[in-house]
Design a protein around this motif. Structure first.
Motif, PDB file in Angstrom:
ATOM      1  N   LEU A  12       0.816  -1.211   0.000  1.00 51.51           N
ATOM      2  CA  LEU A  12       0.000   0.000   0.000  1.00 51.51           C
ATOM      3  C   LEU A  12       0.853   1.266   0.000  1.00 51.51           C
ATOM      4  N   THR A  13       0.551   2.159  -0.906  1.00 47.57           N
ATOM      5  CA  THR A  13       1.102   3.511  -0.904  1.00 47.57           C
ATOM      6  C   THR A  13      -0.079   4.470  -0.935  1.00 47.57           C
ATOM      7  N   VAL A  14       0.013   5.516  -0.158  1.00 44.41           N
ATOM      8  CA  VAL A  14      -1.097   6.462  -0.030  1.00 44.41           C
ATOM      9  C   VAL A  14      -0.609   7.852  -0.428  1.00 44.41           C
ATOM     10  N   THR A  15      -1.284   8.449  -1.387  1.00 43.01           N
ATOM     11  CA  THR A  15      -0.935   9.790  -1.855  1.00 43.01           C
ATOM     12  C   THR A  15      -1.951  10.785  -1.316  1.00 43.01           C
ATOM     13  N   PRO A  16      -1.519  11.782  -0.546  1.00 45.99           N
ATOM     14  CA  PRO A  16      -2.474  12.763  -0.021  1.00 45.99           C
ATOM     15  C   PRO A  16      -3.187  13.504  -1.142  1.00 45.99           C
ATOM     16  N   GLY A  17      -4.420  13.872  -0.893  1.00 45.80           N
ATOM     17  CA  GLY A  17      -5.193  14.618  -1.881  1.00 45.80           C
ATOM     18  C   GLY A  17      -6.599  14.861  -1.400  1.00 45.80           C
ATOM     19  N   LYS A  18      -7.334  15.647  -2.139  1.00 40.24           N
ATOM     20  CA  LYS A  18      -8.690  16.007  -1.731  1.00 40.24           C
ATOM     21  C   LYS A  18      -9.655  14.832  -1.880  1.00 40.24           C
ATOM     22  N   GLU A  19      -9.455  13.967  -2.889  1.00 40.57           N
ATOM     23  CA  GLU A  19     -10.419  12.901  -3.165  1.00 40.57           C
ATOM     24  C   GLU A  19     -10.652  11.983  -1.972  1.00 40.57           C
ATOM     25  N   PRO A  20      -9.578  11.417  -1.339  1.00 40.24           N
ATOM     26  CA  PRO A  20      -9.854  10.570  -0.169  1.00 40.24           C
ATOM     27  C   PRO A  20     -10.441  11.348   1.001  1.00 40.24           C
ATOM     28  N   LEU A  21     -10.046  12.612   1.160  1.00 39.49           N
ATOM     29  CA  LEU A  21     -10.622  13.421   2.237  1.00 39.49           C
ATOM     30  C   LEU A  21     -12.121  13.610   2.042  1.00 39.49           C
ATOM     31  N   THR A  22     -12.525  13.833   0.798  1.00 35.79           N
ATOM     32  CA  THR A  22     -13.948  14.005   0.509  1.00 35.79           C
ATOM     33  C   THR A  22     -14.714  12.711   0.753  1.00 35.79           C
ATOM     34  N   ALA A  23     -14.146  11.590   0.320  1.00 32.57           N
ATOM     35  CA  ALA A  23     -14.799  10.295   0.539  1.00 32.57           C
ATOM     36  C   ALA A  23     -14.958  10.013   2.027  1.00 32.57           C
ATOM     37  N   LEU A  24     -13.917  10.307   2.796  1.00 29.44           N
ATOM     38  CA  LEU A  24     -13.988  10.093   4.236  1.00 29.44           C
ATOM     39  C   LEU A  24     -15.006  11.029   4.883  1.00 29.44           C
ATOM     40  N   ARG A  25     -15.020  12.279   4.436  1.00 30.41           N
ATOM     41  CA  ARG A  25     -15.992  13.234   4.995  1.00 30.41           C
ATOM     42  C   ARG A  25     -17.419  12.740   4.785  1.00 30.41           C
ATOM     43  N   ARG A  26     -17.690  12.207   3.603  1.00 26.13           N
ATOM     44  CA  ARG A  26     -19.043  11.729   3.326  1.00 26.13           C
ATOM     45  C   ARG A  26     -19.409  10.536   4.204  1.00 26.13           C
ATOM     46  N   LEU A  27     -18.463   9.627   4.407  1.00 23.54           N
ATOM     47  CA  LEU A  27     -18.720   8.488   5.294  1.00 23.54           C
ATOM     48  C   LEU A  27     -18.977   8.961   6.726  1.00 23.54           C
ATOM     49  N   ILE A  28     -18.193   9.946   7.153  1.00 20.99           N
ATOM     50  CA  ILE A  28     -18.321  10.444   8.522  1.00 20.99           C
ATOM     51  C   ILE A  28     -19.639  11.184   8.706  1.00 20.99           C
ATOM     52  N   GLU A  29     -19.974  12.037   7.767  1.00 19.22           N
ATOM     53  CA  GLU A  29     -21.220  12.813   7.896  1.00 19.22           C
ATOM     54  C   GLU A  29     -22.455  11.930   7.748  1.00 19.22           C
ATOM     55  N   ALA A  30     -22.289  10.762   7.090  1.00 13.29           N
ATOM     56  CA  ALA A  30     -23.394   9.806   6.976  1.00 13.29           C
ATOM     57  C   ALA A  30     -23.512   8.910   8.203  1.00 13.29           C
ATOM     58  N   GLY A  31     -22.583   9.037   9.159  1.00  9.56           N
ATOM     59  CA  GLY A  31     -22.623   8.224  10.369  1.00  9.56           C
ATOM     60  C   GLY A  31     -22.014   6.848  10.217  1.00  9.56           C
TER      61      GLY A  31
END
Length: 328
Positions: A274-293
């Motif tokens: 696994l290699t992880v590249t910082p960026g807006k896309e994963p942050l947005t996906a995580l935000r949606r999961l979090i805001e959906a509970g």
């Protein structure tokens, strides 16, 4: 501004709270007033320059005697204070979070960051909770991209920073989740939704005879042969072990990862390093999961900025569970 600065490799004692110049936002950057930052295994690896192989493989970031970026820390959450003249999507006052990647610099009162590396802070989280998300949550998200509804997933290291996100994300994808952790963390991973929990102090998971569609290894405490032995014939092994500090090492967790890269060409199982590249896309996906509970950050402890060395010491000596957060 105040920041945690490091000029040479070593224990947490090399980290000092110092006054340094406040950064300014370049044309494509935003200046963020940091309210919270999170500690990751990455931070102590950089702090110690361990494993030594990193100093050779990443000369842009690692010097021979000390890191080339003086201020530690990747994950942050805070408010935009100023924007560069080319930035149109952010305004002063916006609440954001992000991962600086190898640039580091989050253990400070302010940080300048490319505009494309931040996203809106999840509306239902505090700054402390949001800071816990980017690197660990992004790693979990990337490690589980093979998971489908009905898959059986094993997460080795389920009570750590990445593991606590991985349990929840796998459940949100409809997987049956087996979590491996120590006895004191069983209640935690069960509360996050794990269907089955294995106490590694009582049972060797690699000898249990169970098989999984995805094995997500976050510890690096088993051989590749034993990890592959838990896979279904078409299963996937994901390697992303951060390890804990056991003194200086040449390869550390990278040894298993390097062997995995080599072996992946010759075995029937899919093996993902696994290699992880910082960026807006994963942050947005995580935000949606979090805001959906679907996902909630789990925080073990918080420390004020001046006690960052204690926070990293707590993490690297394997006492921490879930996330450790710095308040600024």
């Amino acid at each position: 501004m105040k920041a945690i600065v490091q000029d040479r490799y070593g224990s947490p004692d090399v980290l000092k709270l110092m006054d340094v110049p406040k950064p300014t936002a370049a044309d494509n950057e935003v200046l963020v007033r940091v309210h919270a930052a999170a500690v990751n295994a990455y931070d102590w690896h950089v702090m110690r320059g361990d494993p030594y192989l990193m100093r050779v493989m990443s000369p842009a970031w690692f010097g021979l005697t000390g890191p080339k970026r003086r201020i530690r820390g990747r994950d942050f959450a805070g408010r935009v204070e100023a924007v560069g003249k080319a930035v149109t999507q952010w305004r002063p006052g916006d609440e954001v979070y992000g991962d600086l990647g190898d640039a580091n610099g989050a253990f400070a009162e302010h940080v300048s960051v490319p505009a494309g590396l931040v996203d809106l802070k999840p509306a239902n989280l505090t700054f402390e909770q949001a800071a816990a998300v980017p690197l660990a949550g992004g790693t979990a998200l990337a490690g589980l991209r093979e998971v489908q509804a009905g898959h059986h997933v094993l997460i080795n290291g389920a009570s750590g920073g990445v593991g606590t996100f991985a349990v929840q994300i796998a459940k949100s994808l409809g997987a049956d989740v087996t979590a491996v952790c120590g006895k004191r963390n069983i209640d935690l991973v069960e509360s996050l939704g794990a269907d089955h929990v294995i106490d590694y102090t009582q049972e060797d998971v690699t000898s249990a005879g169970r098989h999984y569609d995805v094995v997500f290894d976050l510890v690096g405490n088993h051989s590749l042969a034993r990890l592959r032995g838990m896979l279904e014939p078409t299963g996937t092994l994901v390697l992303s072990g951060g390890g804990v500090s056991r003194g200086g090492s040449m390869f550390g967790p990278m040894g298993l990862i390097i062997r995995g890269k080599i072996m992946s060409r010759f075995v029937r199982h899919r093996m993902v390093v696994l290699t992880v590249t910082p960026g807006k896309e994963p942050l947005t996906a995580l935000r949606r999961l979090i805001e959906a509970g679907e996902v909630t950050p789990a925080i073990d402890r918080t420390y004020p900025l001046h006690r960052t060395p204690d926070a990293i010491r707590y993490l690297e000596e394997e006492h921490a569970r879930a996330k450790v957060v710095i308040t600024v």
